[in-house]
Structure formats: structure tokens, C-alpha cells
Motif scaffolding. Structure first.
Motif, PDB file in Angstrom:
ATOM      1  N   TRP A 203       7.690   4.996 -19.819  1.00  0.00           N
ATOM      2  CA  TRP A 203       7.898   3.562 -19.953  1.00  0.00           C
ATOM      3  C   TRP A 203       7.336   2.811 -18.744  1.00  0.00           C
ATOM      4  O   TRP A 203       6.673   1.782 -18.897  1.00  0.00           O
ATOM      5  CB  TRP A 203       9.394   3.258 -20.101  1.00  0.00           C
ATOM      6  CG  TRP A 203       9.703   1.792 -20.006  1.00  0.00           C
ATOM      7  CD1 TRP A 203       9.544   0.848 -20.974  1.00  0.00           C
ATOM      8  CD2 TRP A 203      10.194   1.110 -18.844  1.00  0.00           C
ATOM      9  NE1 TRP A 203       9.904  -0.392 -20.495  1.00  0.00           N
ATOM     10  CE2 TRP A 203      10.306  -0.261 -19.188  1.00  0.00           C
ATOM     11  CE3 TRP A 203      10.550   1.509 -17.559  1.00  0.00           C
ATOM     12  CZ2 TRP A 203      10.765  -1.219 -18.292  1.00  0.00           C
ATOM     13  CZ3 TRP A 203      11.005   0.556 -16.661  1.00  0.00           C
ATOM     14  CH2 TRP A 203      11.113  -0.788 -17.033  1.00  0.00           C
ATOM     15  N   TYR A 204       7.594   3.326 -17.539  1.00  0.00           N
ATOM     16  CA  TYR A 204       7.103   2.674 -16.325  1.00  0.00           C
ATOM     17  C   TYR A 204       5.586   2.484 -16.391  1.00  0.00           C
ATOM     18  O   TYR A 204       5.053   1.443 -15.988  1.00  0.00           O
ATOM     19  CB  TYR A 204       7.474   3.488 -15.084  1.00  0.00           C
ATOM     20  CG  TYR A 204       6.924   2.892 -13.806  1.00  0.00           C
ATOM     21  CD1 TYR A 204       7.641   1.932 -13.101  1.00  0.00           C
ATOM     22  CD2 TYR A 204       5.671   3.263 -13.323  1.00  0.00           C
ATOM     23  CE1 TYR A 204       7.124   1.358 -11.941  1.00  0.00           C
ATOM     24  CE2 TYR A 204       5.143   2.702 -12.170  1.00  0.00           C
ATOM     25  CZ  TYR A 204       5.873   1.749 -11.485  1.00  0.00           C
ATOM     26  OH  TYR A 204       5.348   1.180 -10.347  1.00  0.00           O
ATOM     27  N   LEU A 205       4.902   3.473 -16.919  1.00  0.00           N
ATOM     28  CA  LEU A 205       3.449   3.410 -16.978  1.00  0.00           C
ATOM     29  C   LEU A 205       2.944   2.426 -18.027  1.00  0.00           C
ATOM     30  O   LEU A 205       1.744   2.153 -18.093  1.00  0.00           O
ATOM     31  CB  LEU A 205       2.873   4.807 -17.229  1.00  0.00           C
ATOM     32  CG  LEU A 205       3.078   5.797 -16.072  1.00  0.00           C
ATOM     33  CD1 LEU A 205       2.611   7.191 -16.464  1.00  0.00           C
ATOM     34  CD2 LEU A 205       2.352   5.321 -14.810  1.00  0.00           C
ATOM     35  N   THR A 206       3.832   1.900 -18.851  1.00  0.00           N
ATOM     36  CA  THR A 206       3.432   0.810 -19.751  1.00  0.00           C
ATOM     37  C   THR A 206       3.600  -0.544 -19.065  1.00  0.00           C
ATOM     38  O   THR A 206       3.104  -1.558 -19.558  1.00  0.00           O
ATOM     39  CB  THR A 206       4.263   0.818 -21.051  1.00  0.00           C
ATOM     40  OG1 THR A 206       5.630   0.480 -20.761  1.00  0.00           O
ATOM     41  CG2 THR A 206       4.204   2.169 -21.734  1.00  0.00           C
TER      42      THR A 206
ATOM     43  N   ILE B 230       0.844  -1.202   0.000  1.00  0.00           N
ATOM     44  CA  ILE B 230       0.000   0.000   0.000  1.00  0.00           C
ATOM     45  C   ILE B 230       0.879   1.251   0.000  1.00  0.00           C
ATOM     46  O   ILE B 230       0.633   2.202  -0.749  1.00  0.00           O
ATOM     47  CB  ILE B 230      -0.949  -0.004   1.211  1.00  0.00           C
ATOM     48  CG1 ILE B 230      -1.885  -1.216   1.144  1.00  0.00           C
ATOM     49  CG2 ILE B 230      -1.755   1.295   1.268  1.00  0.00           C
ATOM     50  CD1 ILE B 230      -2.832  -1.343   2.319  1.00  0.00           C
ATOM     51  N   ARG B 231       1.912   1.234   0.844  1.00  0.00           N
ATOM     52  CA  ARG B 231       2.800   2.397   0.903  1.00  0.00           C
ATOM     53  C   ARG B 231       3.439   2.670  -0.458  1.00  0.00           C
ATOM     54  O   ARG B 231       3.493   3.811  -0.919  1.00  0.00           O
ATOM     55  CB  ARG B 231       3.897   2.182   1.951  1.00  0.00           C
ATOM     56  CG  ARG B 231       4.760   3.438   2.206  1.00  0.00           C
ATOM     57  CD  ARG B 231       6.175   3.095   2.561  1.00  0.00           C
ATOM     58  NE  ARG B 231       6.863   2.372   1.507  1.00  0.00           N
ATOM     59  CZ  ARG B 231       7.357   2.936   0.398  1.00  0.00           C
ATOM     60  NH1 ARG B 231       7.224   4.235   0.186  1.00  0.00           N
ATOM     61  NH2 ARG B 231       7.976   2.199  -0.506  1.00  0.00           N
ATOM     62  N   TYR B 232       3.920   1.624  -1.113  1.00  0.00           N
ATOM     63  CA  TYR B 232       4.550   1.799  -2.423  1.00  0.00           C
ATOM     64  C   TYR B 232       3.559   2.412  -3.416  1.00  0.00           C
ATOM     65  O   TYR B 232       3.884   3.370  -4.140  1.00  0.00           O
ATOM     66  CB  TYR B 232       5.046   0.457  -2.963  1.00  0.00           C
ATOM     67  CG  TYR B 232       5.578   0.544  -4.378  1.00  0.00           C
ATOM     68  CD1 TYR B 232       6.881   0.957  -4.624  1.00  0.00           C
ATOM     69  CD2 TYR B 232       4.766   0.239  -5.468  1.00  0.00           C
ATOM     70  CE1 TYR B 232       7.364   1.077  -5.921  1.00  0.00           C
ATOM     71  CE2 TYR B 232       5.233   0.349  -6.768  1.00  0.00           C
ATOM     72  CZ  TYR B 232       6.533   0.760  -6.984  1.00  0.00           C
ATOM     73  OH  TYR B 232       6.999   0.881  -8.271  1.00  0.00           O
TER      74      TYR B 232
ATOM     75  N   ASP C 291      -6.132  -2.958  -6.985  1.00  0.00           N
ATOM     76  CA  ASP C 291      -4.988  -2.152  -7.411  1.00  0.00           C
ATOM     77  C   ASP C 291      -5.223  -0.656  -7.289  1.00  0.00           C
ATOM     78  O   ASP C 291      -4.339   0.136  -7.616  1.00  0.00           O
ATOM     79  CB  ASP C 291      -4.579  -2.507  -8.839  1.00  0.00           C
ATOM     80  CG  ASP C 291      -5.685  -2.265  -9.846  1.00  0.00           C
ATOM     81  OD1 ASP C 291      -6.869  -2.384  -9.495  1.00  0.00           O
ATOM     82  OD2 ASP C 291      -5.366  -1.961 -11.002  1.00  0.00           O
ATOM     83  N   SER C 292      -6.392  -0.248  -6.801  1.00  0.00           N
ATOM     84  CA  SER C 292      -6.613   1.173  -6.533  1.00  0.00           C
ATOM     85  C   SER C 292      -5.751   1.663  -5.373  1.00  0.00           C
ATOM     86  O   SER C 292      -5.438   2.844  -5.278  1.00  0.00           O
ATOM     87  CB  SER C 292      -8.085   1.426  -6.194  1.00  0.00           C
ATOM     88  OG  SER C 292      -8.921   1.036  -7.249  1.00  0.00           O
ATOM     89  N   MET C 293      -5.359   0.723  -4.506  1.00  0.00           N
ATOM     90  CA  MET C 293      -4.597   1.100  -3.318  1.00  0.00           C
ATOM     91  C   MET C 293      -3.386   0.207  -3.085  1.00  0.00           C
ATOM     92  O   MET C 293      -2.564   0.481  -2.217  1.00  0.00           O
ATOM     93  CB  MET C 293      -5.520   1.053  -2.093  1.00  0.00           C
ATOM     94  CG  MET C 293      -5.010   1.724  -0.848  1.00  0.00           C
ATOM     95  SD  MET C 293      -6.170   1.556   0.557  1.00  0.00           S
ATOM     96  CE  MET C 293      -7.505   2.635   0.070  1.00  0.00           C
ATOM     97  N   LEU C 294      -3.285  -0.863  -3.853  1.00  0.00           N
ATOM     98  CA  LEU C 294      -2.227  -1.849  -3.658  1.00  0.00           C
ATOM     99  C   LEU C 294      -1.435  -2.055  -4.946  1.00  0.00           C
ATOM    100  O   LEU C 294      -1.999  -2.007  -6.040  1.00  0.00           O
ATOM    101  CB  LEU C 294      -2.826  -3.206  -3.279  1.00  0.00           C
ATOM    102  CG  LEU C 294      -3.249  -3.478  -1.841  1.00  0.00           C
ATOM    103  CD1 LEU C 294      -4.200  -4.671  -1.818  1.00  0.00           C
ATOM    104  CD2 LEU C 294      -2.043  -3.773  -0.986  1.00  0.00           C
ATOM    105  N   ARG C 295      -0.141  -2.305  -4.808  1.00  0.00           N
ATOM    106  CA  ARG C 295       0.687  -2.772  -5.916  1.00  0.00           C
ATOM    107  C   ARG C 295       1.607  -3.852  -5.352  1.00  0.00           C
ATOM    108  O   ARG C 295       2.039  -3.750  -4.198  1.00  0.00           O
ATOM    109  CB  ARG C 295       1.577  -1.661  -6.489  1.00  0.00           C
ATOM    110  CG  ARG C 295       0.859  -0.497  -7.128  1.00  0.00           C
ATOM    111  CD  ARG C 295       0.286  -0.852  -8.491  1.00  0.00           C
ATOM    112  NE  ARG C 295      -0.009   0.367  -9.236  1.00  0.00           N
ATOM    113  CZ  ARG C 295      -1.058   1.148  -9.057  1.00  0.00           C
ATOM    114  NH1 ARG C 295      -1.929   0.845  -8.117  1.00  0.00           N
ATOM    115  NH2 ARG C 295      -1.248   2.231  -9.791  1.00  0.00           N
TER     116      ARG C 295
ATOM    117  N   VAL D 299       3.937   5.896  -6.337  1.00  0.00           N
ATOM    118  CA  VAL D 299       3.235   5.955  -7.623  1.00  0.00           C
ATOM    119  C   VAL D 299       2.190   7.075  -7.630  1.00  0.00           C
ATOM    120  O   VAL D 299       2.296   8.031  -8.396  1.00  0.00           O
ATOM    121  CB  VAL D 299       2.583   4.607  -7.969  1.00  0.00           C
ATOM    122  CG1 VAL D 299       1.840   4.703  -9.314  1.00  0.00           C
ATOM    123  CG2 VAL D 299       3.626   3.498  -8.029  1.00  0.00           C
ATOM    124  N   LEU D 300       1.198   6.983  -6.756  1.00  0.00           N
ATOM    125  CA  LEU D 300       0.089   7.940  -6.811  1.00  0.00           C
ATOM    126  C   LEU D 300       0.483   9.339  -6.367  1.00  0.00           C
ATOM    127  O   LEU D 300      -0.113  10.333  -6.815  1.00  0.00           O
ATOM    128  CB  LEU D 300      -1.074   7.428  -5.957  1.00  0.00           C
ATOM    129  CG  LEU D 300      -1.663   6.073  -6.382  1.00  0.00           C
ATOM    130  CD1 LEU D 300      -2.825   5.703  -5.480  1.00  0.00           C
ATOM    131  CD2 LEU D 300      -2.097   6.093  -7.846  1.00  0.00           C
TER     132      LEU D 300
END
Length: 724
Positions: A327-330, A229-231, A288-292, A236-237
Motif C-alpha cells: 500500500w505504501y508504494l501506491t 535525503i536521510r528518510y 526524487d531519486s535521492m529526496l522525499r 525507503v531505499l
């Protein structure tokens, strides 16, 4: 603060529809296959339910486990139909709550033979080590299922899958399936645990604490923790390079949300102002709205991996080192929902939480997905879900080809985009196709609506459309009884764009506002606007002397779009409006919308709830207003109409409201605003849709009796099983 455990008492939803392969091995100690469901096509008039209850206050969402009143007796769990009359049928319990409510203890967990073989080969740890300490126990819709087989459907949208977003989806918190509630309504219903095991909410709705279930694992076996969640939030967000516009919930009321990691499994959010709507929102948020999966994505993030190590991967994508964020966003994209099928090589190995994970792509637009060995739900006998081993889809060119596949028995499950007008032909071919046919309530309260871009590039036309009298006239010119008969086979209720009867915001005056068929009055209104006829009295003229053309561009979002658009075009010609209705490709439509080149379109109404910002409380089809609303005024354009600004402000008040009474009051005000302004033109409410499923699929047929929405059935797909 009140501890909200997860459970509720409510009846639930039907099983679901599955796929193509037959048989499977029974999970020990599951019973023999249940007898096939015999009743096929329900009376259509039973199909459309009314919303029965208002949104509960967030704090009241989940009653304690001891309030549940189970009907199934532990000794009878394996009997055919054992849970059909259980008031908890379809509900999810935390393991501890299930054992307390039913007076049993799950001593042993079981798994699919597919996974047992991998355990025996040393490729997977035992099922007990793959499940969390407190797994979710899902009460079957009807009975304990058996393992094996594949669920197959067809879809004609190449870059999205409208089944996958329900069949293969898990949310942070789940919604109890019951008549009149669906997660797309955003309000109403009761909340159950999901990825989060438990939660607390402060009395003033400013502080929310969530606990991840200990031992929950990603599909690659790595633990899910607060670090994921922190990540997601901090790296990201809240990373301006990756997310230029901070999500509203992290900048609520234009003030940064305070985020804290409490411990390895617990996080806390503190908002500067009451955010009573935060908890109900999570029901519609995928994990994935809050987790990765931080352990996976850190390999591609420059905060954790040197840029020079990433350059070969970036260049392989034909980008440069300066394009790292792009690129990361792909890579960090298409993680769940219907977009998951768009994941591309070599990043399809991304760990997930949903029941199925990527396996292969036989050809473009098709896929096969296989069970997630670490999925966190079990049935009352301790059998790890899902029952079915694989799901797959084939790509078809259009709806007509889809119908041929249905009638020839080449699909196991179809309900998205099926047309009520095709129900008779589906019924005629049921035996040949080997399927059951239900008429279930569409989760969309209206299947045919006409939204407008109220700030189009054509300024003259924009001025006309923004005049509410023009929209009132368009609405009056529609013969809704004719629409009901021609498009919906006499089902449904003629209605303006308004709440359905039974909802807490419903009023007859909302339903009837400018919804009567009155061409004379419509023409009178346009005359009062000064929109004169041409010399032939065929079409009206704009103030600049040009013919009044109203472009209506749409793509196949809603099944009645084409016949409905053609019918309404003729109604509007009776008042001199040249509606030019044109079907376009979906991708092209969104390009047009992004360039502000659209004017009108044809869509469906999600849940006609004041919490719907797409159509009810904001303006998705007016790009400049939509951007202004979502950026809290930092982008886009403030609406030229003060009534539109008022509507958006009412929604912001709704977000903050801490009681049901306040939410209902604000919801009524929102629809009062719609009544005179006619922001969107509605037609018919409460029409059912055909729901087709293979006759050998179990845990589905009871949906008819419970009047569940189609998507509520799909979202219980982990309970589907092959009876033979």
C-alpha cells in the motif's frame, strides 16, 4: 578536495514552447513584450548536430563563477533580446555567483499576479520568504518574459506524459544546454547547480559531498533539509520491505555505500571504490531519486505512524494490514517525471520541487497543473519563475489526431513523436494553425533501431539470435539508403548502431560495420549457419524444421516505427527471414516483455553513448540478462555469450573511471565490442524532427540557431512566456 561551484560558460538553449492561453501581466519591472519571432521553418539540413565534446571529468564539470563572461549589461536587462547574444544565455547561476559575475545586486524579488493576490489575501507568505537564501538565477534564452497564461499540449499515451518529464522536471544537478549535449546521453557537457547548491568530490572519486540550498522549500512551504535525503535513503531505499533490491549506487561494486548527514543541509556519500561516473549520473536523476518530502511520507510509514492508524487507509484501498508495504508504494510513487500525472486521489497533495504542481483532472488522461509558489528559480530581474501560470494536456487517440490538433492550432507545443515525414504538411498549415515550425535535432541519435531479446522463451530461436552471424546478416540485408530516403526524407546518415560523428568514441569503422547493403553476403552467412531454405525457396528453416519466423512486436515509441518496420520486413524476406511485425498496446508490450514473450522490437537509440545501459552497455530487451546486470549477478541469468559479459564489465569499469581519458578509452572498447557482435541493428543517424510551437510564445525561436536538441528546449520551459 575541490569545491565545485556552479556555473559555466556555454551558450544555451532555446526557450520553449507553450500553451494555449494568451496574455499575462508583466512581472515588475519586466519590459514590454518582445516582438514576435518572425523566422519560422529552418532549413532541415541544419538540424542534426554532432556531439562536440567528450565527458569532462566530474571534478572539472563546473568552473568558477568568475570565469563567466557576461555580455548583457545590467542597465539593458529589460531590453528586447537582451540576452540573445550573452554567452551565459540559458545558464543557471547561484544568486551570489550571478551578482559577482554581472556586477549587480538583485534588491527585490517579484512574483506572478496570481500569487501576489494570494499574498494579499493572507494565503501565502511574501515571495522573499518563499525563495531560498541563494536562489538559482536563470539567464533567459532571449529576454525577460512576462507572467500569465497556460501552456497546452496533446499526448496519446494515457498513463505517461512525454512532455511533463521535461517541461516539469528539475534535477539534483543540471546540464548546461548546448549543441550536442542532452541529459539522456549520460556523458558529455558541463554541470550546473540544481536542487544542490554546491558539491565537492575527492580526488579519488570515492567521497561526494552535497549541499542543499538553505531555505529551499517544498511546494507546501515546508523546508527541504538533509532529513528528506536521510528518510529517502534509510527508510525507503534501504528498507528491504519497500525496496527488495538495493539501488546500485547504494551498493556500488557490491559494497554498501556509506551515507552521512553532515548538517541540516549537507550530506556525504563514501563509496568503497572510485565512482567517477556518479556526478554525471545525477544530471539525469530527478530530485526524487535521492529526496522525499519526509514530513509528508512519514504519515504513511509504520516507523513513524502506528499501523493501526493506517489500517483505515489501507482497507480503503482494498488491502489488509499485512499489505502495508504494498500500500505504501501506491502512495510513494509517481512523484515526478512523466509519471507525475498518474498520481491518484487522495494523495495528489504530495509536495514537490518542480515548477508546476497538481491542480485537476478534467477527465481521465488529462490534467491541469498550476505554478509552484515556492519554486526556487528567478530571472536576472528577480522575477520568480516560471512565467507561465499553468500547463495542461488533452488526451488524443493516436498520432493522426495529434497532427490534426497541431494543424488546427489546438496545441501550443509538440515535438515528441512528431514525424519528419509530416514536416511538409505542417509547413503548409503553419499560417492557419498559428504556429512556428522548426526542424531541431532529435535527442535520439537514431530514431529507428531493432533490439532483440537474446534469451527468449523459444530456445531454438534464441540459439539462432545469439549467433552473431545471424544479426550480421540481418544488418547487411537492410538498404539504409532506401530507409533514409523513404523514412527520413533524405536526411541523416546510414549507420550501424554506433556513435555519431563528432563524439569522442566515433570511428568510421563503427558506423560502417555490417551497414552496407549486401543481400548476397547476407544469404551466404545464413547458408554458412546451416539455415536451409524451404522447398519453395521462400523462407528459411530453423534447425527443428520449422519456418524461421522472427516476431517483431512494438508500440508507438518512435515515430518511424510503423513505416520502418514494414520496410525492413521486406528486406529480411529477401534473405528468407519471416519477420512478423506487429504493433501492440504499450502496456501490453511491457507485460509481454516481463513474461519473456518478446523477441524483437523497434525503438529509438537514446544518446549513443557508452554510459547508456539501456541499449549500449546492457540489454534492456533481454529480461534475464538485464536482471543479472542490475542485480550484480544475484538475479536473472548470466549471459550465455561471453562477449555480452565483457560488454557489461566494460561498463562497470566506466562507472569507476576517474578521468576523461579513461572514460573515452573504455567507451571505444565498448563500441569495438558492438562492431562485430551487432547487438542492435541501427539504420540512420542524425535525423531531425519537427518542433511546433505557438507563434506567440517567447524565448524559443533562438533554438534553431543554437541547434539545441528538442528536449533541451523543453527543459527550459520555466522561461517560456506569452508575448501577447
Amino acid at each position: 578536495m575541490r569545491r565545485v561551484h556552479l556555473l559555466l560558460l556555454a551558450l544555451l538553449l532555446p526557450g520553449l514552447l507553450l500553451a494555449g492561453c494568451g496574455g499575462g501581466a508583466a512581472p515588475a519591472p519586466a519590459p514590454a513584450p518582445a516582438p514576435a519571432v518572425e523566422e519560422a521553418a529552418p532549413a532541415v539540413e541544419e538540424a542534426a548536430p554532432a556531439v562536440e565534446e567528450a565527458a569532462p571529468a566530474a571534478e572539472e564539470a563546473a568552473p568558477a563563477a568568475e570565469e563567466a563572461a557576461p555580455a548583457a549589461v545590467a542597465s539593458d536587462f529589460t531590453a528586447p533580446g537582451a540576452f540573445a547574444n550573452d554567452p551565459n544565455s540559458g545558464l543557471d547561476f547561484n544568486l551570489a555567483d550571478f551578482e559577482a559575475a554581472y556586477g549587480v545586486k538583485i534588491e527585490k524579488f517579484n512574483e506572478s499576479p496570481m500569487l501576489a493576490a494570494k499574498v494579499a489575501a493572507g494565503e501565502l507568505p511574501p515571495v522573499e520568504e518563499r525563495l531560498p537564501e541563494n536562489p538559482v538565477v536563470s539567464i533567459p534564452l532571449e529576454e525577460i518574459g512576462k507572467y500569465g497564461g497556460e501552456l497546452h499540449w496533446v499526448e496519446y499515451t494515457i498513463d505517461y506524459d512525454h512532455y511533463l518529464r521535461h517541461v516539469n522536471q528539475v534535477s539534483l544537478l543540471e546540464l548546461v544546454p548546448e549543441k550536442g549535449t542532452a541529459r539522456y546521453k549520460w556523458m558529455g557537457g558541463k554541470i550546473m547547480p540544481g536542487v544542490f547548491e554546491s558539491w565537492t568530490v575527492s580526488d579519488d572519486a570515492t567521497t561526494f559531498t552535497f549541499t542543499i540550498r538553505k531555505g529551499l522549500k517544498w511546494s507546501d512551504g515546508e523546508p527541504v533539509t538533509s532529513e528528506d535525503i536521510r528518510y529517502c535513503i534509510e527508510d525507503v531505499l534501504l528498507n528491504a520491505e519497500l525496496t527488495p533490491v538495493v539501488p546500485t549506487w547504494l551498493n556500488f561494486a557490491n559494497q554498501p555505500t556509506k551515507f552521512e548527514v553532515v548538517d541540516e543541509y549537507t550530506v556525504k556519500f563514501t563509496f568503497a571504490q572510485p565512482y567517477g561516473f556518479f556526478l554525471p549520473q545525477l544530471v539525469n536523476w530527478a530530485w526524487d531519486s535521492m529526496l522525499r518530502p519526509a514530513h509528508y511520507f512519514k504519515k504513511f510509514h509504520t516507523k513513524y505512524t502506528p499501523l493501526e492508524d493506517l489500517i483505515p487507509l489501507i482497507e480503503k484501498a482494498e488491502l489488509t494490514a499485512d499489505d502495508w508495504a504494498r500500500w505504501y508504494l501506491t502512495v510513494d510513487v509517481n512523484r515526478s517525471d512523466g509519471e507525475y500525472q498518474r498520481r491518484t486521489d487522495p494523495y495528489r497533495d504530495m509536495p514537490v520541487l518542480q515548477p508546476y504542481m497538481w491542480e485537476s483532472e478534467p477527465q481521465q488522461g488529462e490534467f491541469i497543473m498550476v505554478r509552484n509558489p515556492y519554486f526556487y528559480k528567478v530571472d536576472p530581474m528577480g522575477n520568480q519563475l516560471p512565467y507561465i501560470d499553468k500547463v495542461s494536456r488533452s488526451l488524443v487517440t493516436d498520432l493522426e489526431v495529434e497532427n490534426l490538433k497541431i494543424m488546427s492550432g489546438e496545441t501550443d507545443l509538440q515535438c515528441q513523436f512528431t514525424r519528419l515525414s509530416d514536416y511538409p504538411v505542417f509547413a503548409q498549415n503553419k499560417e492557419k494553425g498559428g504556429y512556428e515550425l522548426l526542424a531541431l535535432p532529435a535527442w535520439q541519435d537514431q530514431l529507428l533501431i531493432f533490439p532483440f531479446n537474446l534469451d527468449p522463451a523459444d530456445e531454438v530461436l534464441g540459439g539462432i539470435i545469439r549467433d552473431k552471424r545471424f544479426r550480421q546478416a540481418l544488418s547487411l540485408a537492410i538498404d539504409r539508403e532506401e530507409v533514409r530516403k523513404s523514412i527520413f526524407l533524405d536526411f541523416g546518415t546510414p549507420s550501424a548502431f554506433a556513435p555519431v560523428e563528432g563524439s569522442p568514441w566515433y570511428k568510421d569503422e563503427f558506423r560502417d560495420a555490417y551497414a552496407e547493403y549486401d543481400v548476397e553476403r547476407a544469404n551466404q552467412i545464413l547458408d554458412e549457419m546451416g539455415l536451409k531454405w524451404d522447398d519453395a525457396k521462400q523462407f528459411r528453416l530453423r534447425p527443428d524444421g520449422q519456418r524461421l519466423v522472427l516476431p517483431i512486436d512494438y508500440y508507438d515509441v518512435t515515430p518511424p516505427a510503423t513505416p520502418g518496420g514494414e520496410l525492413v520486413r521486406e528486406f529480411w524476406r529477401d534473405i528468407g527471414v519471416d519477420a512478423q511485425v506487429k504493433q501492440v498496446n504499450g502496456q501490453f508490450y511491457w507485460q509481454m516483455r516481463g513474461a519473456n514473450e518478446t523477441v524483437g522490437t523497434i525503438w529509438w537509440a537514446n544518446g549513443l553513448s557508452p554510459a547508456d545501459t539501456v541499449f549500449v552497455s546492457s540489454f534492456l530487451m533481454t529480461p534475464s540478462w538485464w536482471d543479472w546486470f542490475n542485480s550484480l549477478g544475484t538475479q536473472g541469468k548470466e549471459p550465455q555469450d561471453p562477449e555480452a559479459v565483457k560488454l557489461m564489465d566494460l561498463y562497470r569499469q566506466l562507472e569507476a573511471a576517474t578521468s576523461e581519458e579513461e572514460r573515452v578509452r573504455l567507451g571505444i572498447e565498448i563500441f569495438e565490442n558492438h562492431k562485430e557482435n551487432v547487438w542492435i541493428i541501427g539504420t540512420v543517424a542524425g535525423a531531425p524532427v519537427p518542433f511546433i510551437y505557438n507563434k506567440d510564445l517567447g524565448n524559443i525561436g533562438i533554438a534553431k540557431d543554437r541547434e539545441y536538441y528538442t528536449i533541451s528546449v523543453l527543459e527550459l520551459s520555466e522561461q517560456f512566456y506569452w508575448k501577447k
